[in-house]
Design an enzyme around this catalytic site. Structure first.
Site, PDB file in Angstrom:
ATOM      1  CG  ASP A  85      -0.249  -0.020   2.534  1.00 58.08           C
ATOM      2  OD1 ASP A  85       0.988   0.104   2.547  1.00 58.08           O
ATOM      3  OD2 ASP A  85      -0.930  -0.156   3.564  1.00 58.08           O
ATOM      4  CB  SER A  86       0.237   4.662  -1.014  1.00 62.42           C
ATOM      5  OG  SER A  86      -0.838   5.139  -0.217  1.00 62.42           O
ATOM      6  N   GLY A  87       0.872   3.847   2.177  1.00 65.50           N
ATOM      7  CA  GLY A  87       1.079   4.518   3.451  1.00 65.50           C
ATOM      8  C   GLY A  87       0.020   5.566   3.730  1.00 65.50           C
ATOM      9  N   GLY A  88      -0.811   5.867   2.745  1.00 69.71           N
ATOM     10  CA  GLY A  88      -1.822   6.907   2.914  1.00 69.71           C
ATOM     11  C   GLY A  88      -2.877   6.559   3.944  1.00 69.71           C
ATOM     12  CG  PHE A  89      -5.649   2.962   5.874  1.00 67.90           C
ATOM     13  CD1 PHE A  89      -6.952   3.446   5.812  1.00 67.90           C
ATOM     14  CD2 PHE A  89      -5.324   2.071   6.873  1.00 67.90           C
ATOM     15  CE1 PHE A  89      -7.906   3.041   6.741  1.00 67.90           C
ATOM     16  CE2 PHE A  89      -6.272   1.661   7.802  1.00 67.90           C
ATOM     17  CZ  PHE A  89      -7.565   2.138   7.730  1.00 67.90           C
ATOM     18  CG  ASP A 122      -5.006   6.906  -1.088  1.00 66.75           C
ATOM     19  OD1 ASP A 122      -3.995   6.257  -0.751  1.00 66.75           O
ATOM     20  OD2 ASP A 122      -6.151   6.595  -0.720  1.00 66.75           O
ATOM     21  CD  GLN A 156      -9.719   7.649  -1.033  1.00 65.04           C
ATOM     22  OE1 GLN A 156     -10.848   7.715  -0.538  1.00 65.04           O
ATOM     23  NE2 GLN A 156      -8.792   6.842  -0.545  1.00 65.04           N
ATOM     24  N   GLY A 158     -11.370   4.044   0.985  1.00 66.49           N
ATOM     25  CA  GLY A 158     -12.340   4.601   1.936  1.00 66.49           C
ATOM     26  C   GLY A 158     -12.175   6.104   2.020  1.00 66.49           C
ATOM     27  CG  ASP A 173      -6.014  -4.919   1.289  1.00 67.76           C
ATOM     28  OD1 ASP A 173      -5.716  -4.515   2.428  1.00 67.76           O
ATOM     29  OD2 ASP A 173      -6.470  -4.165   0.405  1.00 67.76           O
ATOM     30  CB  CYS A 195     -12.803 -26.350   6.830  1.00 71.19           C
ATOM     31  SG  CYS A 195     -11.186 -25.553   6.632  1.00 71.19           S
ATOM     32  CB  CYS A 203      -7.546 -25.909   6.950  1.00 75.01           C
ATOM     33  SG  CYS A 203      -8.251 -25.783   8.618  1.00 75.01           S
ATOM     34  CB  CYS A 260     -10.930 -28.393   9.925  1.00 73.17           C
ATOM     35  SG  CYS A 260     -11.502 -26.713  10.302  1.00 73.17           S
ATOM     36  CG  HIS A 269     -10.070 -22.399  10.583  1.00 78.54           C
ATOM     37  ND1 HIS A 269     -10.631 -23.411   9.829  1.00 78.54           N
ATOM     38  CD2 HIS A 269     -11.099 -21.550  10.903  1.00 78.54           C
ATOM     39  CE1 HIS A 269     -11.935 -23.197   9.709  1.00 78.54           C
ATOM     40  NE2 HIS A 269     -12.243 -22.076  10.348  1.00 78.54           N
TER      41      HIS A 269
END
Length: 403
Positions: free
Chosen positions: A91-95, A177, A218, A245, A294, A341, A343, A346, A372
């Site tokens: 990610d850009s770091g903006g969040f 952003d 945005q 967001g 993500d 499941c 996995c 389980c 899981h």
């Protein structure tokens, strides 16, 4: 080209595709586990390979602070540093500007939900008085962060974000952003959007051409601003597009935003809904045409004792497809978390054993629970892809969501 996207199947607005990068490929729609500090807590790369995870997301801001992007570059980039041979997104770091600033101050996320909106909106007017208390402050130039561990001030700008992501050597990167709050009024959202667009232009000038740069749409909850941003990004030569967001005050607001934005984005490029990954959302947003997700939720919920279950085990929208393993009902429950499941958790451990580990605060619990939950979501996305390809998506959605 650092990224190629091929659409293999379509069903209404949905698509099954394949993204190819210099470090491999992955099928879409896809859920991308978040490895904030180049690791998913409790798991190693063999676990990810066993699950079929082909792509992960790491955090630019946190890796810049520790161990440092320049150190990672010296050691050969993120792929070599963490010995991961799949696709890495950063990610850009903006969040962090939001989560360490307004979001931290008011305890809100990308969707506001049930909070006193008008009361909190008024507090926006008093933000200037409280800026000294924040860990992040947004300016037209970029974002100034206070490292919560060392106390040092860090400035992140569009150019700096591109430089850090280049040092990390990730395959897919995001333009810098500003993620506004669901509480932001129109005036602030419009100013933030102007910043995001200027920053996007700067990122296009400075990014590493070996990487695939995604622009971020945005505009908050405002239709005209969202459409303006979607058109702006679509007119620029990005490899793909993130939808950021704030995503409104409710799930329906988020779906409305997708209805406004997605038709304006180029059909031939992937769309990533940033930070979203609840089971219900994976169905509803894929139906709108989203290709990539993500979210930290599967791992975070696992650590808090919440384990995913399918409708066959009582999972539904109301309980968010989760059981809380600490409940006394599981004390003598010899069943696996989910009998549908396959996995390793389980197949080998009971609910009673997992409850014991959780109550005893054993480290093994965190590994098994995280395994899981991530496996569960990764395999659900496989089923969603298959259902789009064979035309059975709506039956699968009805089985899970009830409509």
């Amino acid at each position: 080209m650092p990224l190629k996207f091929r659409i293999k199947h379509t069903l209404d607005r949905m698509r099954v595709g394949k993204v190819k990068t210099r470090h491999g490929s992955f099928e879409t729609p896809v859920f991308i586990p978040v490895a904030t500090l180049a690791a998913i807590r409790g798991l190693d790369n063999r676990d990810l390979k066993d699950m079929g995870v082909e792509v992960i997301l790491a955090n630019t801001y946190h890796l810049h602070l520790r161990p440092g992007d320049e150190l990672i570059k010296e050691l050969g980039g993120l792929h070599k540093f963490m010995n991961f041979d799949g696709v890495i997104v950063t990610d850009s770091g903006g969040f962090q500007a939001f989560s360490l600033g307004f979001g931290m101050e008011h305890g809100v996320g990308k969707i506001a939900n049930n909070i006193f909106l008008e009361e909190l909106r008024e507090e926006r007017l008093r933000e200037a008085e409280n800026e000294r208390k924040k860990l992040a402050v947004v300016t037209d130039r970029g974002v100034r962060f206070k490292d919560p561990k060392s106390g040092r001030i860090v400035e992140l700008t569009p150019k700096k974000s591109m430089e850090i992501q280049s040092n990390l050597g990730s395959d897919i990167i995001f333009a810098f952003d500003e993620c506004t709050s669901p509480l932001s009024d129109r005036d602030y959202t419009e100013k933030a959007l102007e910043r995001t667009h200027r920053w996007a232009e700067e990122c296009l000038q400075h990014y590493d051409r070996r990487q695939a740069l995604f622009g971020v749409v945005q505009g908050g909850e405002y239709r005209d601003l969202r459409e303006k941003s979607a058109r702006f990004m679509a007119e620029r030569d990005f490899a793909g597009y993130g939808i950021g967001g704030s995503l409104g005050k409710s799930k329906q607001d988020m779906l409305n935003i997708l209805d406004w934005v997605i038709p304006l984005l180029p059909e031939e490029k992937p769309r990533h809904l940033l930070g979203i990954g609840a089971i219900e959302d994976l169905f509803n947003c894929t139906e709108k045409g989203v290709d990539m997700y993500d979210c930290v939720a599967p791992a975070r919920w696992a650590r808090r004792g919440h384990l995913y279950v399918s409708p066959a085990e009582g999972g539904n929208v109301r309980n968010k497809f989760r059981i809380h393993i600490k409940n006394a009902a599981f004390r003598i429950d010899n069943r696996p978390v989910d009998r549908t499941c396959d996995c390793l958790v389980c197949q080998n451990y009971s609910r009673a054993y997992l409850r014991h580990l959780y109550k005893a605060n054993e480290l093994l619990y965190f590994r098994l629970a995280t395994y899981h939950n991530i496996y569960f979501v990764v395999k659900l996305m496989e089923r969603i892809r298959e259902s789009i390809a064979d035309g059975s998506f709506y039956e699968l959605k009805r089985e899970w969501l009830g409509f």
